[in-house]
Design a protein around this motif. Structure first.
Motif, mmCIF file in Angstrom:
data_model
loop_
_atom_site.group_PDB
_atom_site.id
_atom_site.type_symbol
_atom_site.label_atom_id
_atom_site.label_comp_id
_atom_site.label_asym_id
_atom_site.label_seq_id
_atom_site.Cartn_x
_atom_site.Cartn_y
_atom_site.Cartn_z
ATOM 1 N N TRP A 40 0.804 -1.220 0.000
ATOM 2 C CA TRP A 40 0.000 0.000 0.000
ATOM 3 C C TRP A 40 0.839 1.274 0.000
ATOM 4 C CZ3 TRP A 40 -4.816 -0.847 -1.232
ATOM 5 C CH2 TRP A 40 -5.427 -2.054 -0.872
ATOM 6 N N GLY A 41 0.308 2.261 -0.658
ATOM 7 C CA GLY A 41 0.906 3.593 -0.672
ATOM 8 C C GLY A 41 -0.194 4.619 -0.885
ATOM 9 N N MET A 42 0.197 5.865 -1.075
ATOM 10 C CA MET A 42 -0.804 6.918 -1.252
ATOM 11 C C MET A 42 -0.296 7.905 -2.295
ATOM 12 S SD MET A 42 -3.752 8.156 -0.017
ATOM 13 C CE MET A 42 -4.139 7.968 1.694
ATOM 14 N N LEU A 43 -1.215 8.316 -3.162
ATOM 15 C CA LEU A 43 -0.878 9.343 -4.148
ATOM 16 C C LEU A 43 -1.527 10.646 -3.693
ATOM 17 C CD1 LEU A 43 0.232 10.210 -6.926
ATOM 18 C CD2 LEU A 43 -1.958 9.521 -7.887
ATOM 19 N N LEU A 187 -12.308 -1.382 1.335
ATOM 20 C CA LEU A 187 -12.709 0.025 1.281
ATOM 21 C C LEU A 187 -11.460 0.882 1.097
ATOM 22 C CD1 LEU A 187 -15.070 -0.065 4.378
ATOM 23 C CD2 LEU A 187 -15.833 0.279 2.035
ATOM 24 N N THR A 188 -11.671 2.155 0.732
ATOM 25 C CA THR A 188 -10.535 3.065 0.680
ATOM 26 C C THR A 188 -10.399 3.735 2.046
ATOM 27 O OG1 THR A 188 -9.506 4.836 -0.572
ATOM 28 C CG2 THR A 188 -11.863 5.039 -0.194
ATOM 29 N N THR A 189 -9.362 4.537 2.234
ATOM 30 C CA THR A 189 -9.172 5.181 3.539
ATOM 31 C C THR A 189 -10.245 6.246 3.748
ATOM 32 O OG1 THR A 189 -7.768 6.903 2.641
ATOM 33 C CG2 THR A 189 -6.677 4.881 3.328
ATOM 34 N N PRO A 196 -13.079 15.563 -1.755
ATOM 35 C CA PRO A 196 -14.040 15.839 -2.826
ATOM 36 C C PRO A 196 -13.406 15.976 -4.205
ATOM 37 C CG PRO A 196 -13.659 17.819 -1.534
ATOM 38 C CD PRO A 196 -12.854 16.729 -0.890
ATOM 39 N N THR A 197 -12.087 16.150 -4.276
ATOM 40 C CA THR A 197 -11.474 16.419 -5.578
ATOM 41 C C THR A 197 -10.579 15.284 -6.074
ATOM 42 O OG1 THR A 197 -9.551 17.487 -4.585
ATOM 43 C CG2 THR A 197 -11.436 18.896 -5.067
ATOM 44 N N GLY A 198 -10.432 14.250 -5.285
ATOM 45 C CA GLY A 198 -9.539 13.159 -5.694
ATOM 46 C C GLY A 198 -8.071 13.529 -5.535
ATOM 47 N N ALA A 199 -7.791 14.485 -4.645
ATOM 48 C CA ALA A 199 -6.395 14.866 -4.419
ATOM 49 C C ALA A 199 -5.635 13.779 -3.684
ATOM 50 C CB ALA A 199 -6.331 16.177 -3.627
ATOM 51 N N ARG A 200 -6.353 12.896 -3.019
ATOM 52 C CA ARG A 200 -5.714 11.770 -2.342
ATOM 53 C C ARG A 200 -6.251 10.496 -2.957
ATOM 54 N NH1 ARG A 200 -4.558 11.930 3.321
ATOM 55 N NH2 ARG A 200 -4.242 14.044 4.028
ATOM 56 N N GLN A 201 -5.355 9.599 -3.279
ATOM 57 C CA GLN A 201 -5.792 8.318 -3.810
ATOM 58 C C GLN A 201 -4.976 7.205 -3.191
ATOM 59 O OE1 GLN A 201 -5.806 8.656 -8.196
ATOM 60 N NE2 GLN A 201 -6.389 10.779 -7.795
ATOM 61 N N LEU A 202 -5.678 6.263 -2.605
ATOM 62 C CA LEU A 202 -5.018 5.079 -2.066
ATOM 63 C C LEU A 202 -4.454 4.280 -3.231
ATOM 64 C CD1 LEU A 202 -4.590 3.261 0.490
ATOM 65 C CD2 LEU A 202 -6.681 2.095 -0.207
ATOM 66 N N ALA A 203 -3.243 3.789 -3.074
ATOM 67 C CA ALA A 203 -2.610 3.062 -4.177
ATOM 68 C C ALA A 203 -2.123 1.708 -3.694
ATOM 69 C CB ALA A 203 -1.437 3.876 -4.711
ATOM 70 N N ASP A 204 -2.461 0.677 -4.460
ATOM 71 C CA ASP A 204 -1.942 -0.659 -4.172
ATOM 72 C C ASP A 204 -0.890 -0.964 -5.233
ATOM 73 O OD1 ASP A 204 -1.360 -3.218 -3.601
ATOM 74 O OD2 ASP A 204 -3.393 -4.005 -3.820
ATOM 75 N N LYS A 233 6.235 6.070 0.824
ATOM 76 C CA LYS A 233 5.253 5.643 -0.166
ATOM 77 C C LYS A 233 4.087 6.608 -0.296
ATOM 78 C CE LYS A 233 5.295 1.166 1.299
ATOM 79 N NZ LYS A 233 4.059 1.270 2.035
ATOM 80 N N ALA A 234 4.257 7.834 0.212
ATOM 81 C CA ALA A 234 3.279 8.882 -0.079
ATOM 82 C C ALA A 234 3.863 9.667 -1.242
ATOM 83 C CB ALA A 234 3.063 9.772 1.129
ATOM 84 N N PHE A 235 3.301 9.468 -2.421
ATOM 85 C CA PHE A 235 3.851 10.068 -3.637
ATOM 86 C C PHE A 235 3.134 11.382 -3.914
ATOM 87 C CE2 PHE A 235 4.114 5.417 -4.107
ATOM 88 C CZ PHE A 235 5.492 5.289 -4.117
ATOM 89 N N TYR A 236 3.913 12.442 -4.050
ATOM 90 C CA TYR A 236 3.340 13.766 -4.287
ATOM 91 C C TYR A 236 3.500 14.134 -5.759
ATOM 92 C CZ TYR A 236 2.832 14.671 0.701
ATOM 93 O OH TYR A 236 2.443 14.633 2.016
ATOM 94 N N ASN A 237 2.382 14.512 -6.373
ATOM 95 C CA ASN A 237 2.436 15.019 -7.734
ATOM 96 C C ASN A 237 2.357 16.542 -7.694
ATOM 97 O OD1 ASN A 237 2.338 15.002 -10.626
ATOM 98 N ND2 ASN A 237 0.150 15.425 -10.456
ATOM 99 N N GLY A 238 3.177 17.206 -8.506
ATOM 100 C CA GLY A 238 3.123 18.662 -8.611
ATOM 101 C C GLY A 238 3.602 19.367 -7.364
ATOM 102 N N LEU A 239 4.569 18.781 -6.678
ATOM 103 C CA LEU A 239 5.054 19.362 -5.423
ATOM 104 C C LEU A 239 6.040 20.488 -5.722
ATOM 105 C CD1 LEU A 239 4.721 18.674 -2.357
ATOM 106 C CD2 LEU A 239 6.922 17.528 -2.523
ATOM 107 N N ASP A 240 5.843 21.622 -5.058
ATOM 108 C CA ASP A 240 6.742 22.761 -5.222
ATOM 109 C C ASP A 240 8.088 22.446 -4.565
ATOM 110 O OD1 ASP A 240 6.474 25.920 -5.901
ATOM 111 O OD2 ASP A 240 7.844 25.580 -4.212
ATOM 112 N N GLY A 241 9.164 22.961 -5.155
ATOM 113 C CA GLY A 241 10.508 22.693 -4.646
ATOM 114 C C GLY A 241 10.756 23.221 -3.256
#
Lengths: 244, 165
Positions: A40-43, A187-189, A196-204, A233-241
């Motif tokens: 398990w991880g998280m996007l 179930l998901t977390t 509400p926006t899908g900013a977090r997604q549980l990932a297997d 395993k918490a993967f961040y997309n579009g993370l500012d430097g």
């Protein structure tokens, strides 16, 4: 506390019974769940986060997190164009009730960063536990055994992400379980359920049909503090430097 | 080699060690939980105990088993991707016992504003309004159906399902 011999004779069998209860454990609740089939991880998709605080409230409800403590929280970053390395970060009550409005035309860039346990593959927190009370499960979730934890707080200091706290009533370490009681039932977390926006997604990561694989192929994701080699395993997309 | 005749105290001492070791083994067998070491240096049964915690958010699929009418409206609307409990809160108790646990309808003036109040920190593509200016304090459901919020997208459903009245 003064214990005389008479009291000790009464207390010892009681302690033995209590310890038997610890030894026995409770039976597995989800018999069809195979630990070896998951990792398990998280996007966390920064461009989708609106800072509503739904995840923080949902986590508190689902997991009975005491007020003022957070298994997940949201930070609002203000990265000034003039001080790129030193962003201003606020997180009023963990972002539970949202954030103050930022007016249009403010200098710099504003964005939200949800934080939580990264469920590290090589976690510093599990390495420092002196009693084997915290561990990574065969399916990649870092958990705490509250019956074994002494509350020494080593792990709270060891976590580079500040994700652990000592529970004010139970006096043991506590943190995100990745809603282990939910994900083992299919179930998901709670935070993903409430986002509400899908900013977090549980990932297997072991499930070849999980959308995370397509996402990772087409996006450049980051983890927090990669230099610490925690195997987060918490993967961040579009993370500012500027995010540390 | 005349020393051995005086070695009795050494054997007694060794015997004491063996006895202490046996006591250690017996105590250890009793106090170490059966599942300790099952997967690693921890109590394996703890995993099952944590997995046995009660669930409070029932999950979208559970909601849609009964509320198919709302699910149909929602599937066509701009909130199709928003899970039921994102707005209605944790309702596993309601799913377990629909008759005695009735959910409270959320206050749209508070609920909608939580996400849709304009802020420069939010992604620009996300629909945002200044609530005071946008509706003058009127509840959002006066005009919008929260299950399909774009006005005109499903107005008959609006009137029927607690949207505009």
């Amino acid at each position: 506390m003064n214990i005389n011999r008479r009291h000790l004779m009464i207390l010892l069998p009681a302690a033995a019974v209590a310890w038997k209860h610890v030894l026995a454990g409770t039976p597995e609740d989800s018999p069809n769940y195979q630990m070896s089939e998951h990792w398990w991880g998280m996007l966390i998709d920064i461009p989708k986060c609106i800072g509503c605080g739904n995840c923080v409230r949902a986590c508190q409800t689902e997991n009975d997190v005491p007020d003022g403590f957070f298994r997940t929280w949201v930070e609002q970053y203000h990265r000034s164009d003039y001080h790129l390395e030193t962003p201003e970060v606020i997180s009023p009550d963990g972002g539970k009730e949202g954030f103050p409005v930022v007016k249009e035309g403010e200098e710099g860039k504003f964005f939200f960063v949800p934080k939580m346990c990264n469920h590290c593959t090589d976690s510093p927190c599990t390495q420092v536990c002196p009693v084997g009370a915290t561990f990574i499960t065969p399916d990649g979730v870092v958990l705490i055994d509250p019956k074994y934890c002494l509350g020494c707080g080593y792990c709270v200091q060891a976590c580079p992400y500040g994700c652990r706290y000592i529970h004010p009533e139970k006096k043991v370490a506590d943190k995100c379980t990745l809603c282990y009681h939910r994900i083992t039932k299919g179930l998901t977390t709670a935070c993903c359920e409430a986002c509400p926006t899908g900013a977090r997604q549980l990932a297997d990561l072991k499930n070849p049909n999980d959308p995370i694989h397509e996402f990772l192929k087409t996006h450049t994701v980051q983890v927090l503090k990669p230099q610490m080699a925690t195997g987060a395993k918490a993967f961040y997309n579009g993370l500012d430097g500027s995010v540390r | 080699m005349s020393g051995l005749k005086d070695a009795g105290h050494l054997f007694r001492f060794a015997g004491l060690f063996v006895l202490a070791f046996l006591v250690f083994l017996v105590v250890r067998a009793y106090v170490v939980p059966k599942s300790f070491g099952e997967y690693g240096h921890y109590r394996g049964a703890a995993i099952g105990e944590i997995a046995a915690h009660p669930v409070k958010f029932a999950g979208r699929q559970t909601c849609e088993t009964c509320h198919t009418d709302i699910a149909d409206i929602k599937a066509k609307g701009a909130h199709a991707h928003v899970n039921c409990e994102a707005c209605h809160g944790a309702l596993a108790a309601h799913a377990d016992d629909p008759m005695s646990v009735t959910p409270v309808k959320p206050d749209s003036a508070v609920l909608c504003a939580r996400c849709h109040t304009a802020s420069a920190a939010k992604p620009a593509s996300f629909p945002q309004v200044d609530p005071a200016e946008h509706s003058g304090g009127a509840p959002c459901v006066t005009c919008h159906n929260p299950h399909s919020p774009i006005i005109g997208s499903d107005f008959t459903a609006n009137a029927a399902k607690g949207g505009a009245k």
